[in-house]
Design a protein around this motif. Structure first.
Motif, short mmCIF file in Angstrom:
data_model
loop_
_atom_site.label_atom_id
_atom_site.label_comp_id
_atom_site.label_asym_id
_atom_site.label_seq_id
_atom_site.Cartn_x
_atom_site.Cartn_y
_atom_site.Cartn_z
N ASP A 147 10.08 -7.11 -10.15
CA ASP A 147 8.66 -6.77 -10.05
C ASP A 147 8.36 -5.82 -8.88
OD1 ASP A 147 8.96 -8.39 -7.85
OD2 ASP A 147 7.50 -9.90 -8.45
N GLY A 148 9.41 -5.36 -8.21
CA GLY A 148 9.22 -4.44 -7.09
C GLY A 148 9.11 -5.13 -5.75
N GLY A 149 9.08 -6.47 -5.75
CA GLY A 149 9.02 -7.21 -4.49
C GLY A 149 10.40 -7.56 -3.99
N LEU A 150 10.47 -8.61 -3.21
CA LEU A 150 11.74 -9.06 -2.66
C LEU A 150 11.96 -10.52 -3.01
CD1 LEU A 150 11.60 -7.50 0.95
CD2 LEU A 150 12.86 -6.65 -1.04
N LYS A 151 13.21 -10.89 -3.25
CA LYS A 151 13.57 -12.27 -3.55
C LYS A 151 14.66 -12.72 -2.57
CE LYS A 151 16.80 -10.71 -7.14
NZ LYS A 151 17.16 -10.79 -8.58
N LEU A 152 14.55 -13.96 -2.11
CA LEU A 152 15.52 -14.52 -1.19
C LEU A 152 16.83 -14.78 -1.93
CD1 LEU A 152 16.09 -15.75 1.65
CD2 LEU A 152 15.21 -17.93 0.74
N VAL A 153 17.94 -14.28 -1.37
CA VAL A 153 19.24 -14.44 -2.04
C VAL A 153 20.28 -15.12 -1.17
CG1 VAL A 153 18.92 -12.52 -3.65
CG2 VAL A 153 19.91 -12.07 -1.40
N ALA A 154 20.17 -14.99 0.15
CA ALA A 154 21.22 -15.53 1.02
C ALA A 154 20.67 -15.83 2.40
CB ALA A 154 22.38 -14.53 1.13
N VAL A 155 21.46 -16.57 3.15
CA VAL A 155 21.18 -16.77 4.57
C VAL A 155 22.36 -16.17 5.34
CG1 VAL A 155 19.83 -18.85 4.18
CG2 VAL A 155 22.27 -19.05 4.72
N GLU A 156 22.11 -15.84 6.58
CA GLU A 156 23.18 -15.29 7.42
C GLU A 156 23.04 -15.88 8.83
OE1 GLU A 156 24.72 -10.94 9.10
OE2 GLU A 156 23.55 -11.05 7.24
N TRP A 157 24.14 -16.43 9.31
CA TRP A 157 24.17 -16.93 10.69
C TRP A 157 24.72 -15.82 11.58
CZ3 TRP A 157 26.06 -19.98 6.59
CH2 TRP A 157 25.24 -21.06 6.24
N VAL A 158 24.04 -15.58 12.68
CA VAL A 158 24.39 -14.45 13.56
C VAL A 158 24.42 -14.92 15.01
CG1 VAL A 158 23.53 -12.27 14.51
CG2 VAL A 158 23.49 -12.65 12.04
N VAL A 159 25.46 -14.52 15.71
CA VAL A 159 25.56 -14.73 17.16
C VAL A 159 25.96 -13.39 17.77
CG1 VAL A 159 26.81 -15.90 19.03
CG2 VAL A 159 26.18 -17.17 16.96
N ARG A 160 25.31 -13.03 18.86
CA ARG A 160 25.64 -11.77 19.51
C ARG A 160 27.06 -11.82 20.06
NH1 ARG A 160 21.32 -13.11 22.37
NH2 ARG A 160 22.41 -12.66 24.34
N GLY A 161 27.79 -10.72 19.89
CA GLY A 161 29.16 -10.61 20.37
C GLY A 161 29.25 -9.79 21.65
N PRO A 162 30.45 -9.52 22.12
CA PRO A 162 30.61 -8.81 23.39
C PRO A 162 30.12 -7.38 23.38
CG PRO A 162 32.73 -9.11 22.30
CD PRO A 162 31.75 -9.94 21.55
N ASN A 163 30.00 -6.77 22.18
CA ASN A 163 29.59 -5.37 22.10
C ASN A 163 28.16 -5.18 21.62
OD1 ASN A 163 32.11 -4.38 22.94
ND2 ASN A 163 32.94 -4.55 20.86
N THR A 164 27.42 -6.26 21.45
CA THR A 164 26.01 -6.09 21.07
C THR A 164 25.19 -5.67 22.28
OG1 THR A 164 25.60 -8.45 21.43
CG2 THR A 164 26.09 -7.78 19.18
#
Length: 215
Positions: A147-164
């Protein structure tokens, strides 16, 4: 309340150094209208995404089945975010503002051959604490809907690393008993995906989904 919630599922940082070598591939970024929000603007500061799946870190369907109870809890914790307005109200926003106050990762992230991820909505506060809580993913991943919108498909776990920017931790955190990995060294996030809201032929924990496309 957030601190207590994260302590229940918090895994210690430093459970081993992830070794993952990937070739960087520049991915064009595009945007479409999201349900309940203005269309994401075309990205001008997006990063290159690289690699295929978790390159040895992905779990087989049998192993994923062993985590079905935990994945069910992740679904329960994130079900309300099918409504993008609820995600925005909870502090998630398109892209991540780094230490230079530059918003990155604002477009639809795709791979030339492995499929795509979609649009990444980051919770800045959750990324800031360098902790991992399976029930409070730092990122919600949305894909384009018919329909042109957005649908939730996944989750992502993120932690900053040494180069962020700003830097985070040098050793790999773990979530759901799974060591996280750095997909793009230049960006430097430790990460792990779970496709809890859309089938992924490449695997529940693969980075790319061949059934997701960017418009």
């Amino acid at each position: 309340m957030r601190a207590n919630s994260r302590s229940r599922w918090k895994y210690p940082v430093g459970l081993g150094l992830a070794v993952l070598t990937v070739a960087a591939v520049v991915i064009p970024t595009v945007a479409t209208a999201g349900r309940g929000a203005a269309a994401p603007a075309a990205a001008t500061h997006d990063h290159a995404m690289a690699g295929h799946s978790m390159a040895g870190h992905d779990m087989t369907a049998l192993e994923a089945a062993g985590l079905e109870d935990e994945l069910g809890q992740v679904r329960q914790a994130t079900a309300r975010f099918h409504d993008l307005d609820a995600a925005l109200a909870a502090g998630y926003e398109l892209g991540w503002v780094n230490g230079s106050r530059t918003r990155i990762i604002t477009g639809c992230i795709a791979h030339p051959t492995a499929g795509a991820m979609g649009y990444h909505y980051f919770n800045q506060q959750l990324v800031a604490d360098n902790a991992v809580d399976a029930l409070e993913p730092e990122v919600l991943v949305y894909a384009s809907a018919p329909d042109g919108g957005l649908k939730l498909v996944a989750v992502e776990w993120v932690v900053r690393g040494p180069n962020t920017n700003p830097p985070g931790v040098a050793t790999a955190p773990s979530v759901l008993g799974m060591q996280m990995h750095i997909l793009v060294p230049a960006v430097g996030f430790w990460l792990a995906h779970a496709w809890v809201w859309k089938n992924n032929p490449a695997g529940m924990f693969a980075d790319w989904n061949p059934e997701v496309t960017c418009p």
